[in-house]
Design a protein around this motif. Structure first.
Motif, mmCIF file in Angstrom:
data_model
loop_
_atom_site.group_PDB
_atom_site.id
_atom_site.type_symbol
_atom_site.label_atom_id
_atom_site.label_comp_id
_atom_site.label_asym_id
_atom_site.label_seq_id
_atom_site.Cartn_x
_atom_site.Cartn_y
_atom_site.Cartn_z
ATOM 1 N N SER A 292 0.803 -1.229 0.000
ATOM 2 C CA SER A 292 0.000 0.000 0.000
ATOM 3 C C SER A 292 0.835 1.279 0.000
ATOM 4 O O SER A 292 0.578 2.184 -0.800
ATOM 5 N N PRO A 293 1.856 1.397 0.886
ATOM 6 C CA PRO A 293 2.646 2.636 0.853
ATOM 7 C C PRO A 293 3.295 2.891 -0.509
ATOM 8 O O PRO A 293 3.320 4.025 -0.977
ATOM 9 N N VAL A 294 3.784 1.823 -1.146
ATOM 10 C CA VAL A 294 4.412 2.019 -2.469
ATOM 11 C C VAL A 294 3.358 2.451 -3.485
ATOM 12 O O VAL A 294 3.605 3.329 -4.319
ATOM 13 N N CYS A 295 2.169 1.864 -3.414
ATOM 14 C CA CYS A 295 1.101 2.248 -4.356
ATOM 15 C C CYS A 295 0.658 3.686 -4.108
ATOM 16 O O CYS A 295 0.388 4.430 -5.056
ATOM 17 N N ASP A 296 0.580 4.080 -2.845
ATOM 18 C CA ASP A 296 0.208 5.468 -2.532
ATOM 19 C C ASP A 296 1.239 6.431 -3.109
ATOM 20 O O ASP A 296 0.902 7.461 -3.696
ATOM 21 N N PHE A 297 2.523 6.073 -2.942
ATOM 22 C CA PHE A 297 3.577 6.929 -3.497
ATOM 23 C C PHE A 297 3.468 6.987 -5.019
ATOM 24 O O PHE A 297 3.551 8.052 -5.629
ATOM 25 N N THR A 298 3.255 5.795 -5.626
ATOM 26 C CA THR A 298 3.152 5.730 -7.094
ATOM 27 C C THR A 298 2.047 6.658 -7.590
ATOM 28 O O THR A 298 2.223 7.397 -8.567
ATOM 29 N N TYR A 299 0.910 6.625 -6.893
ATOM 30 C CA TYR A 299 -0.227 7.457 -7.310
ATOM 31 C C TYR A 299 0.142 8.950 -7.234
ATOM 32 O O TYR A 299 -0.002 9.674 -8.223
ATOM 33 N N SER A 300 0.641 9.391 -6.081
ATOM 34 C CA SER A 300 0.949 10.823 -5.898
ATOM 35 C C SER A 300 2.027 11.272 -6.873
ATOM 36 O O SER A 300 1.936 12.338 -7.489
ATOM 37 N N TRP A 301 3.070 10.437 -7.009
ATOM 38 C CA TRP A 301 4.174 10.783 -7.910
ATOM 39 C C TRP A 301 3.688 10.853 -9.359
ATOM 40 O O TRP A 301 4.049 11.751 -10.115
ATOM 41 N N SER A 302 2.828 9.898 -9.767
ATOM 42 C CA SER A 302 2.327 9.874 -11.147
ATOM 43 C C SER A 302 1.503 11.123 -11.450
ATOM 44 O O SER A 302 1.620 11.708 -12.527
ATOM 45 N N VAL A 303 0.662 11.524 -10.487
ATOM 46 C CA VAL A 303 -0.126 12.746 -10.681
ATOM 47 C C VAL A 303 0.813 13.942 -10.819
ATOM 48 O O VAL A 303 0.657 14.798 -11.686
ATOM 49 N N ASN A 304 1.832 13.948 -9.977
ATOM 50 C CA ASN A 304 2.814 15.039 -10.008
ATOM 51 C C ASN A 304 3.547 15.099 -11.352
ATOM 52 O O ASN A 304 3.961 16.162 -11.801
ATOM 53 N N CYS A 305 3.701 13.927 -11.979
ATOM 54 C CA CYS A 305 4.422 13.865 -13.269
ATOM 55 C C CYS A 305 3.500 14.142 -14.450
ATOM 56 O O CYS A 305 3.945 14.103 -15.600
ATOM 57 N N GLY A 306 2.224 14.369 -14.198
ATOM 58 C CA GLY A 306 1.341 14.764 -15.286
ATOM 59 C C GLY A 306 0.277 13.758 -15.680
ATOM 60 O O GLY A 306 -0.510 14.015 -16.580
ATOM 61 N N LEU A 307 0.225 12.577 -15.025
ATOM 62 C CA LEU A 307 -0.854 11.630 -15.345
ATOM 63 C C LEU A 307 -2.166 12.172 -14.782
ATOM 64 O O LEU A 307 -2.183 12.840 -13.749
ATOM 65 N N SER A 308 -3.263 11.858 -15.460
ATOM 66 C CA SER A 308 -4.572 12.214 -14.897
ATOM 67 C C SER A 308 -4.765 11.366 -13.633
ATOM 68 O O SER A 308 -4.100 10.330 -13.471
ATOM 69 N N ARG A 309 -5.692 11.772 -12.780
ATOM 70 C CA ARG A 309 -5.897 11.016 -11.538
ATOM 71 C C ARG A 309 -6.347 9.583 -11.852
ATOM 72 O O ARG A 309 -5.939 8.634 -11.185
ATOM 73 N N GLY A 310 -7.189 9.446 -12.883
ATOM 74 C CA GLY A 310 -7.669 8.119 -13.265
ATOM 75 C C GLY A 310 -6.533 7.222 -13.734
ATOM 76 O O GLY A 310 -6.427 6.063 -13.325
ATOM 77 N N ASP A 311 -5.676 7.777 -14.594
ATOM 78 C CA ASP A 311 -4.554 6.985 -15.107
ATOM 79 C C ASP A 311 -3.566 6.649 -13.983
ATOM 80 O O ASP A 311 -3.011 5.543 -13.932
ATOM 81 N N ALA A 312 -3.338 7.635 -13.098
ATOM 82 C CA ALA A 312 -2.407 7.408 -11.979
ATOM 83 C C ALA A 312 -2.941 6.305 -11.064
ATOM 84 O O ALA A 312 -2.191 5.457 -10.575
ATOM 85 N N TYR A 313 -4.250 6.317 -10.871
ATOM 86 C CA TYR A 313 -4.887 5.326 -10.009
ATOM 87 C C TYR A 313 -4.724 3.920 -10.609
ATOM 88 O O TYR A 313 -4.303 2.979 -9.931
ATOM 89 N N ARG A 314 -5.023 3.800 -11.908
ATOM 90 C CA ARG A 314 -4.878 2.494 -12.571
ATOM 91 C C ARG A 314 -3.410 2.050 -12.570
ATOM 92 O O ARG A 314 -3.101 0.880 -12.381
ATOM 93 N N PHE A 315 -2.536 3.010 -12.796
ATOM 94 C CA PHE A 315 -1.105 2.665 -12.811
ATOM 95 C C PHE A 315 -0.661 2.156 -11.436
ATOM 96 O O PHE A 315 0.141 1.226 -11.333
ATOM 97 N N SER A 316 -1.223 2.756 -10.380
ATOM 98 C CA SER A 316 -0.856 2.302 -9.032
ATOM 99 C C SER A 316 -1.371 0.886 -8.782
ATOM 100 O O SER A 316 -0.753 0.112 -8.046
ATOM 101 N N VAL A 317 -2.488 0.515 -9.426
ATOM 102 C CA VAL A 317 -2.978 -0.869 -9.294
ATOM 103 C C VAL A 317 -2.028 -1.819 -10.035
ATOM 104 O O VAL A 317 -1.732 -2.920 -9.555
#
Lengths: 98, 501
Positions: free
Chosen positions: B15-40
């Motif tokens: 979970s902590p790694v997925c949470d980081f992945t989500y926040s970092w992905s959004v920060n890098c320009g992914l949409s929230r939806g894409d960042a969420y799927r990427f974290s999965v």
């Protein structure tokens, strides 16, 4: 951090998942189950993310002929069912609670 | 690299790694939806590593690295657990429904929730899993107020009216975040929307890169403040050199020495920063970029075949008929004065020494003598998903070099690459002999890369998987033509030998 809260009533168990429903959550839920329990209700209102471990656990529960109720699963849950071609094997109208 | 974690193969860290992945992905320009799927997708990957690479409760460590470019985010997981091959775990719905066997479900979700999933078997070096999600770049530039048609028509009108305008004076200075919009407009006015780096049409992206100091940029302005030119270089992260990223002068203000002034300013900045080299990567569909580089003293030292996808270039009516090859041009600016020792594979020593000579660099070609191989090799891998090319960088030869390289090439070849590049360290005395050991891999010459990795010189080899017509590769300099001819000869004899085999 993902955590769960459980409440048992006879052969029924209610689980509330907070955070993610993943390998760790699955193991936590399994540790609270016993062979007598035949009805599982999972509140996913606070569940942020579910992955294949969560979905496969639920599928296997259903395959045993036991009762499953899910409260507000996250949208990704339905996407995973579709990708894994499990939709038709699930009676979602019965499983998803109002 | 943005971040690197060494984590225990313990499910509590998913979970902590997925949470980081989500926040970092959004920060890098992914949409929230894409960042969420990427974290999965990342959740699936880590879960598989925990379950299959480290079964039981071994809780050994593995590494997870996070990279981003303006175009994508990439998560790389490296582990030294039990061998397994994702290609042997394919999800089967019938098997899942009838037998409850969900083998391969995780890999299917990883592929579904990312844009690219790559597995690299590095043999004794372990396994590497790469997940990539592309950043969907849309809108946001100020020009969106008009329709695309109106913009294109306006640009064409402007182009038709173009005549060269003499200007008496202009200034060149370092770019500031507030220059972002003017830089975007410069690219639009010069290239329409045909320039291949989409982020240059997005002022916010440019502003971010200036703020993050990702680029050293120079902007030229007329006295009235109008931006008329932009030139930037990107410092490399593994060596004290910088690569020319973009160079543009507003069409009507060309022939006023704007490009020369910007280049001179940039060289001064590079010298003050103690950079040792500037590199220009020039397309070979036309000689213009190489001609500009040559004018400023760059020397072509390498030709990388099939380096980018087929594209329609402005000025060409039809799509270029093969992947575009690139000339690598180098300009020494602060090169160390001490004569360095290099160890050259016999097959290429003349060509490499001639290249050093062209660059004006004095080296001593030495015989290998005896050397000691480390137990394990140290090899980096970089994948460019947009051009289907990979770069293998040998940092250290180990006793396992041949098997590790063989496993890596096998893994990469499963992804149908256009090219695989292999950079060998020329200041390592093992290189001549190790090169002889890998001739069966059919890598051919690409060129010399001075100071390219870790402030040392490298030999670039290449393995090309598409048919190359050398007659349409345009090289400007005489020495560049010599390199092209050398490579063409090797390419053709290599192709012939493979056909005979």
């Amino acid at each position: 951090m993902n955590t769960i809260a459980t409440r048992k009533e006879g052969k029924k168990i209610n689980v509330t998942v907070q955070g993610d429903f993943n390998l760790r959550t699955k193991k936590m839920i399994l540790s609270r189950l016993n062979p007598a329990i035949n009805s599982l209700t999972i509140n996913l209102i606070e569940c942020e993310r579910i992955d294949s471990e969560g979905v496969i656990f639920l599928h296997r529960w259903l395959q045993k002929g036991k009762t499953l109720r899910l409260i507000e699963p996250p949208p990704i849950f339905f996407e995973i069912l579709e990708i894994l071609n499990l939709e038709e094997a699930w009676d979602l109208e019965k499983i998803i609670a109002e | 690299m943005d971040a690197k974690f060494q984590i225990s193969a313990d499910e509590q860290f998913i979970s902590p790694v997925c949470d980081f992945t989500y926040s970092w992905s959004v920060n890098c320009g992914l949409s929230r939806g894409d960042a969420y799927r990427f974290s999965v997708a990342v959740s699936e990957l880590i879960t598989d590593v925990i379950l299959f690479a480290f079964p039981g409760d071994s809780k050994k460590d593995f590494e997870i690295e996070f990279y981003h470019t303006p175009y994508n985010v990439e998560v790389v997981v490296c582990e030294l657990g039990e061998p397994f091959d994702p290609d042997r775990h394919v999800y089967d719905t019938e098997r899942a429904l009838q037998e409850g066997d969900f083998d391969g479900a995780g890999f299917l979700l990883m592929k579904s929730f990312s844009d690219n999933f790559t597995f690299i078997n590095k043999g004794k070096e372990g396994k590497e899993f790469r997940l990539v999600k592309n950043v969907q770049i849309h809108d946001i530039d100020q020009l969106l107020q008009q329709s695309a048609e109106q913009r294109e028509a306006a640009r064409k009108d402007e182009e038709d009216q173009d005549t060269y305008v003499n200007i008496e004076d202009f200034t060149v200075e370092r770019t500031k975040p507030t220059d972002a919009e003017d830089i975007s407009k410069l690219f639009y006015r010069t290239y329409g929307y045909s320039y291949n780096k989409e982020d240059l049409y997005l002022p916010k992206k440019i502003e971010e890169s200036v703020l993050a100091k990702d680029k050293l940029g120079i902007i030229a302005r007329k006295d009235d403040g109008e931006a008329i030119g932009y030139f930037s270089v990107i410092p490399k992260d593994d060596s004290n050199i910088a690569e020319v990223a973009e160079a543009v002068v507003s069409p009507k203000y060309r022939r006023n020495g704007v490009m020369s002034s910007m280049m001179e300013q940039l060289i001064k900045i590079a010298q003050s920063r103690q950079l040792t080299m500037l590199i220009g990567e020039a397309v070979t569909v036309h000689p213009v970029s190489q001609k500009v580089n040559n004018k400023f003293g760059y020397t072509t030292t390498a030709l990388v075949l099939a380096s980018s996808v087929n594209v329609k270039y402005k000025g060409f009516d039809e799509e270029y008929p093969q992947p575009v090859s690139m000339a690598l041009d180098f300009l020494p600016i602060n090169f160390p004065k001490t004569k360095k020792a290099v160890y050259l594979p016999g097959k290429f020593d003349e060509m490499i020494l001639e290249t050093y000579d062209e660059l004006g660099l004095d080296v001593e070609s030495k015989k290998s003598g005896s050397y000691h191989l480390a137990d394990k090799s140290d090899i980096d891998l970089k994948i460019d998903y947009s051009s289907s090319s990979s770069l293998i960088i040998v940092k250290r030869y180990g006793k396992d070099f041949l098997s590790v390289l063989s496993d890596m090439v096998d893994s990469l070849e499963k992804k149908s690459p256009e090219t695989i590049l292999l950079d060998l360290p020329l200041e390592n005395r093992a290189t001549p002999e190790q090169y002889l050991n890998i001739t069966s891999f059919n890598f051919i010459y690409s060129g010399l890369l001075p100071q390219f990795h870790f402030d040392t010189d490298f030999l670039r080899l290449q393995k090309v998987y598409s048919a190359i017509d050398f007659s349409i590769i345009e090289i400007y300099s005489e020495f560049g033509k010599k390199i092209k001819s050398f490579i063409a000869d090797e390419y053709h004899s290599n192709t012939k030998r493979r056909q005979e085999d």
